[in-house]
Design a protein around this motif. Structure first.
Motif, PDB file in Angstrom:
ATOM      1  N   ASN B 137     -27.374 -54.226  20.697  1.00 47.23           N
ATOM      2  CA  ASN B 137     -27.044 -55.369  19.831  1.00 47.23           C
ATOM      3  C   ASN B 137     -28.272 -56.187  19.462  1.00 47.23           C
ATOM      4  O   ASN B 137     -28.165 -57.384  19.225  1.00 47.23           O
ATOM      5  N   GLU B 321     -24.978 -44.333  15.384  1.00 52.27           N
ATOM      6  CA  GLU B 321     -23.983 -45.398  15.524  1.00 52.27           C
ATOM      7  C   GLU B 321     -22.719 -45.066  14.751  1.00 52.27           C
ATOM      8  O   GLU B 321     -21.598 -45.243  15.236  1.00 52.27           O
ATOM      9  N   SER B 322     -22.911 -44.560  13.506  1.00 46.69           N
ATOM     10  CA  SER B 322     -21.710 -44.299  12.716  1.00 46.69           C
ATOM     11  C   SER B 322     -21.051 -42.983  13.133  1.00 46.69           C
ATOM     12  O   SER B 322     -19.839 -42.825  12.994  1.00 46.69           O
ATOM     13  N   PRO B 325     -19.080 -44.116  16.955  1.00 45.84           N
ATOM     14  CA  PRO B 325     -18.900 -45.570  17.010  1.00 45.84           C
ATOM     15  C   PRO B 325     -18.400 -46.054  18.373  1.00 45.84           C
ATOM     16  O   PRO B 325     -18.719 -47.158  18.787  1.00 45.84           O
ATOM     17  N   ARG B 329     -22.089 -47.851  19.279  1.00 43.02           N
ATOM     18  CA  ARG B 329     -22.163 -49.069  18.471  1.00 43.02           C
ATOM     19  C   ARG B 329     -23.116 -50.079  19.115  1.00 43.02           C
ATOM     20  O   ARG B 329     -23.041 -50.333  20.308  1.00 43.02           O
TER      21      ARG B 329
END
Lengths: 120, 881
Positions: B137, B321-322, B325, B329
């Protein structure tokens, strides 16, 4: 480096007087370096000894300032020497230095003279 | 006369007019003396003496000869060497000062090179190697990567030659009553090839050896292991070595000098990534995208910058990430230069090295000031020589170059000595780091061409610092005044002594700053030593047994643990004993876990986390950690009962804000746990930071086969060791404990960085004060000798010796006071740079300042004593001479 101890009878040059002495010497006519040193020593009856290390810087300085000029020539013994000659500017400078010196000498003489003679 | 010949020889060159003129003058003087009747020899001698020092005339003549640049340089150097030899005292002191200054920088530079910039000896292409770290993040701090992610990243990349897994692992070899810990690396198959490391025997790993659960038990051992453990057995290949109860076939021997890729350790063995589960109690993770455990590097292609590579990696990370997910993510990838490496010991040492470098620069500046001071005195001694040379027409530029050449000679000698000193001290850093569990830390300085270059650059630039001012001063001599043969007060003296005062004040100020810093870190170290981390450090002894390495499964380990605890408690002199999965300040670190708390709603981008430790009942009593409220775990808190937790006070204040949390719940790793008690805070990672939020869970509810043993006893560790080994052998003769140490010792090891800082700052602080004192002494001794006439006159006029003493001392102490004042201002403004390593000490702590003040004043008095005494005893006769 050996230290040079001048003989007792010799007087150290007062600061700033060397230029004047050189100009005065050259006032009698053109001369090369060694001759200038010799003449100063002779006319001070051996009391003033001019260091080579002071003489040449002074000559070059005066030359740069335009008080004297120099050119190569030959000595009486046919040695190649650099002959220095007083310029008009040098002559003017000599006369101002001389009068300044006179004032200073008078002033010092006044101070050093016995008190009684100085009183009216 | 060779002078005359010399001058004639040089007549062809330009600038010869003055030499001819002088030459003629000399000849005329000689001729005149001969004409007056002196013998030719005497005439020559007298004329020369009158004329001045022939040597200088020669030098000047040489200068005016206008020969080639290189020729002049060698002339300068030869002349310089002669001048240095002529004043051996000056030369030795100056070289010594510079050696210290340059050497200090070379030492720290070598350390930085060996630890931060080129940390892996024997590895080619280190400049293209980058650390691969994970992010979450975009939060600060880095984490490990998962195997599937790492493999995908490598597949998606085009700007890299290789991706290399390099994960530190450990194992235990037991022989008799000693357990020996080995460190190794778990690496991807391409490791050796990518790093350009060729095994001296056998091979590296084959491409297929990277995957398949425990499918390829092969190992490459270190050269040292081969020599020591296997006595250099030439038929070593194909033999086996048991690591963690798995027999590994030795397929290669690493070359001598290759220590692996982990700053601080010399690796003893390497295994391929397929053996992951054999070294990780957490199970097989090569198919788990969620498990983040990989540390590693990437090798950039030639000519690729880290920014270009980062751009490609960021794009690849976004695609991951995609694509995944659920697990990926928020996960990102960061490429970092090696010196910012996240997982090895480089990070611990970075701040210390930074301080070290700052300190070294200080020492260099002080040393330069000292040498500048010496040169100023020296230039006064040499003023006659210099004025003669100027008078004879040497150009000032030429003269300055001569002085610079001399300074450069000094600096070159000092640089050589300094680098030698640094080379000798290259491994000194290791001394500050005690061997944890028998594994020695190795922090080696690296002396490659870059360190040499740095040292040379420092040597050269120091010349500018210490020689510029004296050289300028010397060439500014007023000729007509200075030439007068025995002028005591050559002009420029006042200027020069003012300059020297400035230098002394500068030195004093720098020394003061160093002393204050040394005082601060020392106080901080004392504070750390005496401070309580929240648990008992006395009377608690710790050790550990690696059941995992011995091949125990959980069920067997639980039985073993229980019986062992009983046996330990029965040893005479043992009060209590317990186990825990983590040991404070050790390399059995506390785990971090995300958590959820009943009734606590975190902000959207906030993920509450806390550290945890799994402990047996009685742990808190053993460790002396208070339980102000609630209860300890009991034997009833086991696998089958309700999950429970004990939370630290920090955790309570973070999530319950003053409410009593007992009976409330906490969710960790998908399970809700009932809170049964509150524990006092402890520090377990850093003595400097405030205690982190921590919770405890029963060991039975989160079992580990690698635990620490904690024993409260009045017995010293050495006495306990044999009985402990006996009890363990009674249960399993193949096992043995690691080193048995007190918790105090364990905590002490966490202060290494502080101890390095104390040693560096202390040592260099003392050096600086010494240098400054020498500077002050020199300045004073000189000033007193210059003022001999005045002092003698004062004595003649009736001044008492004490008056003279006061007169001289007040000068020196005035300078000292000014220096301290200046240093104080600098220190107040700058010591907060140290704040991150200060424990319970304000960067402006008055005690450190006062202590530094006292040291400065005492050393200043010491430095002035002799000159002042000499001044007080001035003979009035000197005034009359």
């Amino acid at each position: 480096m050996p230290k040079k101890h001048p003989p007792a009878s010799r007087i150290e040059l007062l600061q700033g007087t060397l230029d004047m002495l050189i100009l005065q010497t050259l006032a009698w006519g053109p001369r090369y370096g060694f001759g200038i040193a010799q003449m100063i020593r002779a006319s001070s009856r051996n009391a003033l000894q001019v260091d080579t290390g002071s003489l040449y810087p002074a000559l070059h300085r005066l030359e740069r300032q335009g008080a004297i000029n120099a050119e190569w020539g030959t000595s009486e013994n046919n040695q190649r020497v650099r002959i220095y000659r007083l310029t008009a500017a040098g002559r003017r400078r000599l006369s101002t230095e001389r009068s300044k010196w006179q004032q200073l000498a008078d002033a010092i003489a006044g101070v050093m003279a016995p008190l009684a003679e100085n009183e009216p | 006369m060779n002078l005359a010949r010399f001058l004639r020889l040089n007549r062809a060159h330009g600038d010869e007019e003055l030499s001819e003129e002088l030459n003629t003058h000399l000849r005329m003087a000689i001729d005149e003396r001969i004409a007056r009747g002196e013998s030719p020899d005497a005439a020559t001698a007298h004329a020369h003496r009158e004329f001045g020092n022939v040597g200088h005339v020669q030098e000047v003549a040489r200068e005016m000869s206008g020969s080639l640049w290189l020729e002049r340089l060698t002339q300068d150097a030869r002349f310089g060497l002669r001048m240095l030899r002529r004043a051996p005292g000056f030369s030795v002191v100056a070289i010594l000062c510079l050696t210290l200054g340059i050497g200090a920088n070379a030492v720290v530079g070598g350390w930085m090179e060996g630890i931060l910039f080129r940390p892996y000896p024997g590895v080619a292409n280190q400049q293209r190697l980058v650390t691969v770290a994970g992010t979450q993040n975009g939060a600060p701090g880095f984490r490990d990567l998962s195997w599937p992610d790492f493999v995908d990243l490598e597949r998606e990349s085009t700007l890299f030659d290789a991706f290399i897994v390099s994960k530190i692992i450990g194992t235990t070899l037991t022989s008799g009553d000693r357990a020996e810990r080995l460190v190794g690396l778990m690496v991807s198959p391409s490791y050796f090839q990518a790093l350009g490391v060729r095994p001296v025997l056998g091979r590296g790993f084959a491409p297929d050896e990277g995957t398949g659960r425990n499918a390829h038990p092969v190992t490459v051992i270190s050269y040292r292991e081969w020599k020591d453990r296997f006595h250099g057995d030439p038929a070593i290949l194909g033999k086996t070595q048991r690591y963690n109860n798995v027999s590994h076939v030795i397929v290669g021997v690493a070359p001598e000098g290759f220590l692996g890729t982990f700053v601080g350790y010399s690796m003893q063995f390497w295994v391929p990534t397929s053996m992951q589960a054999a070294f990780d109690p957490g199970g097989y993770k090569l198919e788990d995208r969620g498990a983040q455990w990989i540390e590693g590097f990437a090798l950039l292609k030639r000519g690729v910058t880290i920014d270009q590579a980062q751009a490609e990696m960021s794009a690849a990370a976004r695609r991951l990430e995609s694509a995944y997910p659920d697990v990926d993510r928020g996960r990102g990838v960061r490429l970092l230069p090696l010196w910012r490496g996240t997982f090895d010991n480089a990070q611990n040492l970075l701040p210390t090295l930074r301080i070290g470098f700052g300190v070294a620069v200080f020492v260099l500046l002080i040393a330069c000031a000292n040498v500048a001071n010496l040169l100023l005195v020296r230039s006064f001694v040499r003023r006659h020589e210099i004025t003669v040379r100027l008078a004879l027409g040497a150009r000032r530029l030429r003269l300055m170059r001569q002085l610079f050449t001399e300074a450069m000679l000094l600096s070159m000698i000092a640089t050589a000595c300094g680098v030698l000193l640094a080379y000798w001290l290259r491994n000194a850093l290791t001394l500050f780091f005690p061997a944890p569990g028998g594994i020695t830390y190795t922090f080696h300085g690296d002396f490659d061409w870059r360190v040499w270059l740095l040292s040379a650059a420092i040597g050269i630039s120091s010349v500018i610092f210490f020689a510029a001012v004296p050289a300028m001063q010397s060439s500014r001599v007023d000729l007509s005044a200075a030439l007068k043969a025995d002028s005591r007060a050559a002009s420029g003296t006042r200027d020069r002594s003012r300059l020297r005062n400035v230098l002394v004040v500068f030195q004093m100020a720098l020394s003061f700053v160093l002393l204050v810093s040394a005082g601060l870190v020392f106080e901080s170290l004392q504070g750390m030593r005496s401070a309580s981390p929240g648990f008992s450090t006395h009377e608690v002894v710790t050790t550990s047994i690696n059941l995992f390495a011995a091949g125990y499964d959980s069920a067997r380990a639980k039985t073993f643990d229980e019986r062992l605890l009983q046996r330990i408690r029965s040893i005479g002199g043992v009060d209590t004993a317990s186990l825990a999965s983590s040991t404070p300040f050790s390399n059995r670190p506390y785990g971090d876990s995300p958590l959820a708390v009943d009734g606590f709603v975190p902000k959207s981008d906030e993920q509450p986390t806390a550290s945890y430790n799994a402990v047996t009942p009685g742990y808190f009593a053993t460790m002396g950690i208070g339980l102000p409220s609630g209860r300890d775990f009991t034997t009833a808190d086991d696998e089958s009962s309700e999950p429970v937790a004990i939370v630290s006070e920090t955790l309570v204040s973070q999530f319950w804000r003053g409410d009593n949390p007992i009976g409330k719940r906490l969710r960790v790793q998908g399970r809700w746990r009932r809170i049964v008690g509150i524990a006092k805070n402890i520090k377990f990672e850093s003595l400097l930071d405030a205690p982190k939020a921590l919770f405890y869970i029963p060991l039975r509810q989160n079992f580990s086969t690698q635990v620490g043993i904690f024993i409260r006893t009045s017995k010293p560790p050495d006495a306990l060791r044999s009985s402990l080994t006996r009890e363990i052998h009674a249960l399993d003769p193949r096992l043995a404990p690691y080193e048995v140490i007190t918790m105090r010792e364990q905590v002490e090891r966490a202060t290494s960085a502080q101890r390095v800082a104390v040693a560096l700052l202390g040592l260099f602080g003392v050096l600086a004060v010494l240098l400054a004192s020498v500077g002050l002494y020199g300045m004073m001794a000189y000033a007193v000798s210059q003022r001999r006439r005045e002092l003698g006159l004062r004595t003649a006029l009736g001044a008492a010796p004490s008056t003279l003493l006061r007169l001289v001392l007040s000068d020196a102490l005035g300078l000292t006071a000014l220096g301290i004042l200046l240093g104080g201002v600098v220190a107040v403004a700058s010591t907060r740079l140290l704040a991150y390593m200060l424990y319970n000490v304000s960067p402006r702590d008055p005690r450190a300042f006062v202590a530094a003040l006292v040291v400065m004043i005492l050393s200043a008095l010491g430095a002035c004593l002799l000159p002042a005494w000499r001044a007080a005893r001035t003979d009035p006769i000197t005034a009359l001479r």
